[in-house]
Design an enzyme around this catalytic site. Structure first.
Site, short mmCIF file in Angstrom:
data_model
loop_
_atom_site.label_atom_id
_atom_site.label_comp_id
_atom_site.label_asym_id
_atom_site.label_seq_id
_atom_site.Cartn_x
_atom_site.Cartn_y
_atom_site.Cartn_z
N SER A 59 43.09 36.48 37.45
CA SER A 59 44.08 37.08 38.22
C SER A 59 44.21 38.49 37.55
O SER A 59 43.13 39.37 37.36
CB SER A 59 45.37 36.20 38.17
OG SER A 59 46.50 36.98 38.93
N ASP A 67 43.75 33.18 49.17
CA ASP A 67 44.01 31.94 48.43
C ASP A 67 45.49 31.55 48.26
O ASP A 67 45.71 31.13 47.26
CB ASP A 67 43.37 32.18 46.88
CG ASP A 67 43.84 33.18 46.26
OD1 ASP A 67 44.93 33.86 46.66
OD2 ASP A 67 43.51 33.68 45.16
N HIS A 84 26.54 48.11 51.91
CA HIS A 84 27.83 48.21 51.09
C HIS A 84 28.91 48.28 51.98
O HIS A 84 28.95 49.28 52.88
CB HIS A 84 27.52 49.42 50.11
CG HIS A 84 28.53 49.83 49.31
ND1 HIS A 84 28.91 49.05 47.95
CD2 HIS A 84 29.42 50.89 49.06
CE1 HIS A 84 30.01 49.40 47.56
NE2 HIS A 84 30.47 50.43 48.13
#
Length: 630
Positions: free
Chosen positions: A186, A458, A502
């Site tokens: 994190s 998440d 990219h």
């Protein structure tokens, strides 16, 4: 009686095998160290003052636990807050109490140790247990806790944190004789990024890459919010309690006093800052200020590349045009209501949050805005080392693994309105926009227009931010999707040599079975010269709990085993099958009346076993099992 884990001298065996074939030019993997950089609120803070708490039998004495001591939080919340808050302008401690981060592994394993609170506040404890079970030496795992309340520049100014981190790498090298593996979670990834930029100013430019190659072998970025996280906005405007028994207003007051409160703000992937020390890096002297500029894509899309506008806020009335730096961008439909003093709704992109436009717009309506704007300009936009609110290019480290959870309902935008209450409860969330299963939905379940990604994040960090590290991959990528659980390879799907452009997401042309949790691997087929990059997406892995995931730990150990073995035949560990590695992975199959995975596990009763599953044990040593993954 608990089943004792099999003592597995994993790395020791690998070392003995590798030492015999080492020709002197290869890395001796026996000398690796692991350095852990924890995330936000993942380090214990201890009191460094004597504070008498009136109306409470509990006081704060030196070295008493502050973050996190739920007993004192419940019984003396005002005292506890004094030990937690910082001055929002100069980041100094409260006059009555100061706190400092704990040191060592004990400072990051459990935030609030105890029979009940320990498991609930466990962070890196399971990680450390895996290390012990696999025979890792005590001096090979090093934690580098930090005061997660501080801005990056204050970490160095007050605590000399980055000087100490550099010494930690150098000490580990001298102690073990080899480079380190960096595990960051994190916010810890932002800390590590700042360290890499700070290091450029401490080391002669021609020795910078040499120092990195000598001291850092691999970097594991776990749950990295590479473009920020929208939950930071919620914590800033209305308060985020982290499940603690405090009000949202109290949580907001505390969070906004931290210099780090802006470190994970969402920002545009199209805007960058010219590093004013670039001439230092090339041997010259720096001149002028940093310049902040955006690509054309930023202005073609009004969402800064994010799925939607991150903030939609209702302003009660206007106090003149000066309150709106982007007034010319406000739709004309809103002007009539503003002229009449009626509430109007303004929307802000990630760029307008990170460059201060949003805070200037609500400066007349929120007392925190002026303080946050000051901190933003001083500690982020004006930071002499790095503006952290800009996209991160691939770090110049040999091996980079980016790992994160996916496919969970994640917040990507908010609607705020005045609550009618005084500060700090003056804003209320009226709606939330989530990304989930390729769509944007509101809190009530209605579909919302926008630009959702193929999958979601998440639960804490949106997918766009987590998956930015896909840009670090080489021009061609191998993609493998396999079940997270043990499997025989029948449900493994592979796409080879996928072209990678990219800043374009790589979406695999791979199916998935319902109700099966997968892990998707993106690995360099053609690597950048001297570099190796991989991205792992783990279905349903929660942001805060991913470091405790058995699936993540298993994959890490297999990859490390593969890397350290002299007979490894491929660039990355094979994904063809996954069997039990530890005795805990063996269990009783009641349907077949035998131990599951009979080719790996067998029934072997030991005195003290209380159920059939406890008597299922590995048939072979783990070293033998791991040899199948070369």
């Amino acid at each position: 009686m608990a089943k004792k884990p099999l003592l597995i001298l994993l790395l020791l065996l690998a070392v003995l095998a590798g030492a015999s074939s080492n020709d002197g030019g290869e890395l001796d993997y026996s000398k690796l160290s692991g350095i852990i950089i924890p995330g936000f609120a993942s380090t214990q803070l201890r009191a460094w003052s004597i504070l008498d708490c009136p109306f409470s039998p509990l006081d704060f004495n030196p070295l008493d636990l502050v973050w996190l001591d739920t007993t004192k939080l419940l019984s003396a919340v005002n005292c506890w807050l004094k030990c937690m808050v910082l001055d929002p302008y100069n980041q100094t401690d409260h006059p009555d109490c100061k706190s400092r981060p704990d040191s060592g592994l004990s400072g990051i394993t459990e935030l609030d140790p105890g029979y009940i609170t320990g498991p609930l506040s466990s962070v890196w404890k399971e990680w450390i247990k895996w290390c012990i079970e696999f025979g890792i030496e005590a001096n090979a795992i090093i934690a580098v806790p930090y005061d997660w309340r501080l801005s990056p520049s204050m970490l160095e100014e007050r605590d000399l944190y980055f000087h100490k981190l550099k010494l930690t790498f150098e000490t580990a090298y001298k102690l073990r004789g080899g480079p380190s593996l960096v595990f960051a979670h994190s916010l810890g990834n932002h800390v590590f990024r700042y360290f890499l930029e700070w290091l450029k100013l401490e080391i002669a430019p021609k020795h910078y890459i040499q120092w990195l190659d000598q001291h850092i072998h691999a970097y594991f970025a776990v749950g990295a919010p590479l473009l920020g996280a929208t939950e930071t906005i919620e914590a800033t405007l209305s308060g985020f309690t982290f499940g603690l028994p405090v009000s949202e207003g109290t949580a907001r007051l505390m969070f906004n006093s931290f210099g780090s409160s802006l470190w994970m703000m969402p920002f545009s992937k199209y805007c960058k800052t010219d590093n004013k020390y670039w001439k230092h890096f090339s041997g010259g002297r720096h001149v002028g200020k940093q310049t902040y500029h955006c690509d054309e894509q930023e202005f073609r899309s009004n969402t800064s590349g994010w799925p939607t506008k991150v903030i939609n806020i209702e302003i009660p009335s206007t106090r003149g045009f000066d309150a709106y730096p982007s007034f010319s961008e406000i739709p004309e439909a809103n002007l009539s209501s503003m002229e009449c003093g009626l509430p109007t709704q303004l929307s802000f992109s990630a760029r307008e949050v990170s460059d201060g436009t949003f805070f200037k717009a609500i400066e007349d309506y929120d007392p925190d805005s002026k303080r946050l704007l000051y901190q933003l300009e001083k500690s982020y936009l004006g930071d002499p080392v790095l503006n952290p609110l800009t996209p991160w290019d691939r770090p110049p480290i040999k091996n980079v693994f980016c790992i994160y959870g996916t496919d969970s309902k994640t917040k990507v935008g908010y609607y705020f309105a005045p609550s009618g209450k005084p500060y700090p409860d003056n804003w209320i969330i009226t709606d939330v926009i989530y990304e989930f299963e390729g769509s944007l939905i509101s809190r009530s379940g209605n579909l919302v227009e926008g630009n959702p990604g193929a999958i979601s994040g998440d639960e804490t960090v949106p997918y766009l931010s987590l998956s930015w590290c896909k840009n670090w991959l080489g021009p061609k990528v191998n993609i493998t999707r396999a079940p997270q659980s043990e499997h025989d390879g029948s449900d493994v799907q592979i796409n080879l040599n996928v072209e990678h452009h990219h800043e374009e997401d790589i979406v695999p042309n791979i199916t998935r079975l319902p109700k099966v949790k997968y892990i998707t691997y993106y690995e360099d087929s053609e690597s950048l010269p001297g570099k190796r990059t991989a991205v792992w997406e783990i279905d349903k892995a929660n942001h805060r709990n991913i470091v405790r995931s058995p699936v993540l730990m298993r994959e890490l150990w297999l990859e490390l085993w593969h890397d350290i073995h002299p007979d490894a035949k491929t660039e990355f560990v094979t994904k063809g099958k996954r069997g039990p590695l530890r005795e805990e992975d063996c269990y009783w199959d009641y349907g077949k009346a035998r131990c599951a995975w009979p080719e790996y596990c067998e029934y072997r009763y030991v005195f003290g076993d209380v159920h059939l599953g406890q008597s299922c044990r590995l048939r072979y040593t783990t070293a033998d099992l791991l040899s199948h993954y070369l």
